[in-house]
Write a protein that holds these residues in place. Structure first.
Motif, short mmCIF file in Angstrom:
data_model
loop_
_atom_site.label_atom_id
_atom_site.label_comp_id
_atom_site.label_asym_id
_atom_site.label_seq_id
_atom_site.Cartn_x
_atom_site.Cartn_y
_atom_site.Cartn_z
N GLY A 163 -3.37 -12.69 -47.56
CA GLY A 163 -4.14 -11.78 -48.38
C GLY A 163 -4.81 -10.65 -47.62
N ALA A 164 -4.77 -10.68 -46.31
CA ALA A 164 -5.41 -9.63 -45.51
C ALA A 164 -4.39 -8.55 -45.15
CB ALA A 164 -6.00 -10.23 -44.24
N SER A 165 -4.88 -7.43 -44.65
CA SER A 165 -3.99 -6.38 -44.16
C SER A 165 -4.72 -5.58 -43.08
CB SER A 165 -3.53 -5.46 -45.29
OG SER A 165 -4.63 -4.78 -45.85
N VAL A 166 -3.93 -4.97 -42.22
CA VAL A 166 -4.46 -4.19 -41.09
C VAL A 166 -3.89 -2.78 -41.16
CG1 VAL A 166 -4.59 -4.01 -38.58
CG2 VAL A 166 -4.60 -6.27 -39.66
N PRO A 167 -4.75 -1.77 -41.24
CA PRO A 167 -4.25 -0.41 -41.18
C PRO A 167 -3.93 -0.05 -39.73
CG PRO A 167 -6.64 -0.38 -41.32
CD PRO A 167 -6.21 -1.82 -41.40
N GLY A 168 -3.00 0.86 -39.57
CA GLY A 168 -2.67 1.28 -38.21
C GLY A 168 -1.84 2.54 -38.23
N LEU A 169 -1.37 2.88 -37.04
CA LEU A 169 -0.60 4.11 -36.85
C LEU A 169 0.77 3.74 -36.28
CD1 LEU A 169 -1.09 7.14 -37.24
CD2 LEU A 169 -1.68 7.26 -34.82
N LEU A 170 1.79 4.31 -36.86
CA LEU A 170 3.15 4.08 -36.41
C LEU A 170 3.54 5.18 -35.43
CD1 LEU A 170 5.57 2.21 -36.75
CD2 LEU A 170 6.32 3.66 -38.65
N TRP A 171 4.01 4.76 -34.26
CA TRP A 171 4.44 5.67 -33.20
C TRP A 171 5.92 5.48 -32.93
CZ3 TRP A 171 1.26 9.19 -30.82
CH2 TRP A 171 -0.12 8.99 -30.92
N ARG A 172 6.59 6.55 -32.55
CA ARG A 172 7.94 6.49 -32.00
C ARG A 172 7.76 6.65 -30.49
NH1 ARG A 172 12.18 6.72 -34.71
NH2 ARG A 172 11.30 7.94 -36.41
N ASP B 26 7.57 -8.68 -33.02
CA ASP B 26 8.16 -7.89 -34.10
C ASP B 26 7.41 -8.17 -35.39
OD1 ASP B 26 10.13 -6.83 -32.41
OD2 ASP B 26 11.51 -8.47 -32.83
N VAL B 27 7.04 -7.10 -36.09
CA VAL B 27 6.36 -7.21 -37.39
C VAL B 27 6.96 -6.16 -38.32
CG1 VAL B 27 4.18 -8.09 -36.42
CG2 VAL B 27 4.48 -5.63 -36.72
N THR B 28 6.64 -6.28 -39.59
CA THR B 28 7.09 -5.31 -40.59
C THR B 28 5.86 -4.64 -41.19
OG1 THR B 28 9.05 -6.62 -41.07
CG2 THR B 28 8.41 -4.97 -42.71
N VAL B 29 5.85 -3.32 -41.17
CA VAL B 29 4.75 -2.54 -41.73
C VAL B 29 5.28 -1.71 -42.89
CG1 VAL B 29 3.44 -2.48 -39.57
CG2 VAL B 29 5.08 -0.65 -40.07
N ARG B 30 4.35 -1.18 -43.68
CA ARG B 30 4.72 -0.41 -44.86
C ARG B 30 3.88 0.86 -44.91
NH1 ARG B 30 4.59 -4.35 -49.05
NH2 ARG B 30 6.79 -4.62 -48.67
N ASP B 31 4.51 1.99 -45.26
CA ASP B 31 3.76 3.23 -45.41
C ASP B 31 3.22 3.36 -46.83
OD1 ASP B 31 5.85 4.23 -47.02
OD2 ASP B 31 6.65 5.54 -45.45
N ALA B 32 2.53 4.45 -47.11
CA ALA B 32 1.89 4.64 -48.41
C ALA B 32 2.89 4.72 -49.55
CB ALA B 32 1.02 5.91 -48.38
N TYR C 40 9.11 -0.70 -42.37
CA TYR C 40 9.61 -0.43 -41.02
C TYR C 40 9.51 -1.72 -40.20
CZ TYR C 40 8.62 4.48 -42.20
OH TYR C 40 8.57 5.71 -42.80
N ALA C 41 10.60 -2.06 -39.52
CA ALA C 41 10.58 -3.17 -38.55
C ALA C 41 10.13 -2.55 -37.23
CB ALA C 41 11.95 -3.79 -38.42
N VAL C 42 9.01 -3.06 -36.70
CA VAL C 42 8.38 -2.42 -35.55
C VAL C 42 7.92 -3.46 -34.53
CG1 VAL C 42 7.59 -0.51 -37.00
CG2 VAL C 42 6.07 -2.43 -36.55
N MET C 43 7.48 -2.97 -33.39
CA MET C 43 6.89 -3.81 -32.36
C MET C 43 5.38 -3.61 -32.40
SD MET C 43 5.34 -3.49 -29.10
CE MET C 43 5.91 -2.00 -28.31
N ALA C 44 4.66 -4.72 -32.19
CA ALA C 44 3.20 -4.66 -32.04
C ALA C 44 2.83 -5.55 -30.86
CB ALA C 44 2.51 -5.16 -33.30
#
Length: 173
Positions: A58-67, A90-96, A101-105
């Motif tokens: 139920g939680a979420s973390v805002p962040g910034l996606l970088w290339r 590896d995690v999956t994030v979502r934009d507005a 996006y499958a990304v690294m954190a």
């Protein structure tokens, strides 16, 4: 950019000035959210805490996606203390718009998972990053308040009890 990967930043690496210094070739993709995690500050209770993400329904973390380039990734690995302090995950994030996006954190290792207050300088750097990217600071403030409560509870448990036990001494005459 060729040979790049997507990186989810949620702590000091959302600060544009700091990332320009650490990874001059990195490019901002945009603001994103990581669902199913919460932002925490961890480290050792006797030291300055740093940002981390931990699974929480139920939680979420805002962040910034970088290339980022391989050179950027190498610099970030060094900055993040891989593999001792953080590891890549590896995690999956979502934009507005809902695009995933499958990304690294970077996620903290088990060696440094005690609640620990961030230094004012470190926290301000993250706050500045939130402002630079037009992000709501409430989740950041909530994480700080939660950390303060966790650290206070730990410190209270570690305090020696000040109440003295009273025993009646029987006297025999």
């Amino acid at each position: 950019m060729r040979d790049t990967r997507l990186y989810f930043a949620y702590g000091s690496n959302i600060n544009l000035e700091q990332m320009a210094h650490r990874c001059p070739d990195a490019e901002v993709v945009g603001s994103v959210t990581l669902a199913g995690y919460e932002l925490t500050f961890r480290g050792r209770t006797d030291g300055s805490g740093v940002a981390n993400i931990e699974p929480k329904d139920g939680a979420s973390v805002p962040g910034l996606l970088w290339r980022i380039t391989p050179k950027c990734e190498q610099a970030l690995d060094h900055y993040e203390g891989v593999p001792r302090l953080y590891v890549q995950q590896d995690v999956t994030v979502r934009d507005a718009d809902g695009k995933e996006y499958a990304v690294m954190a970077y996620v903290m290792t088990d060696l440094f998972r005690e609640p620990s207050m961030p230094s004012p300088f470190y926290f301000q750097g993250i706050r500045d990053g939130y402002a630079q990217n037009g992000m709501d600071e409430k989740p950041l403030e909530d994480a700080l308040m939660q950390c303060r409560a966790e650290v206070s509870a730990i410190m209270a448990q570690r305090q020696p009890r000040t109440g003295k036990a009273h025993r009646s001494r029987g006297t025999s005459r």
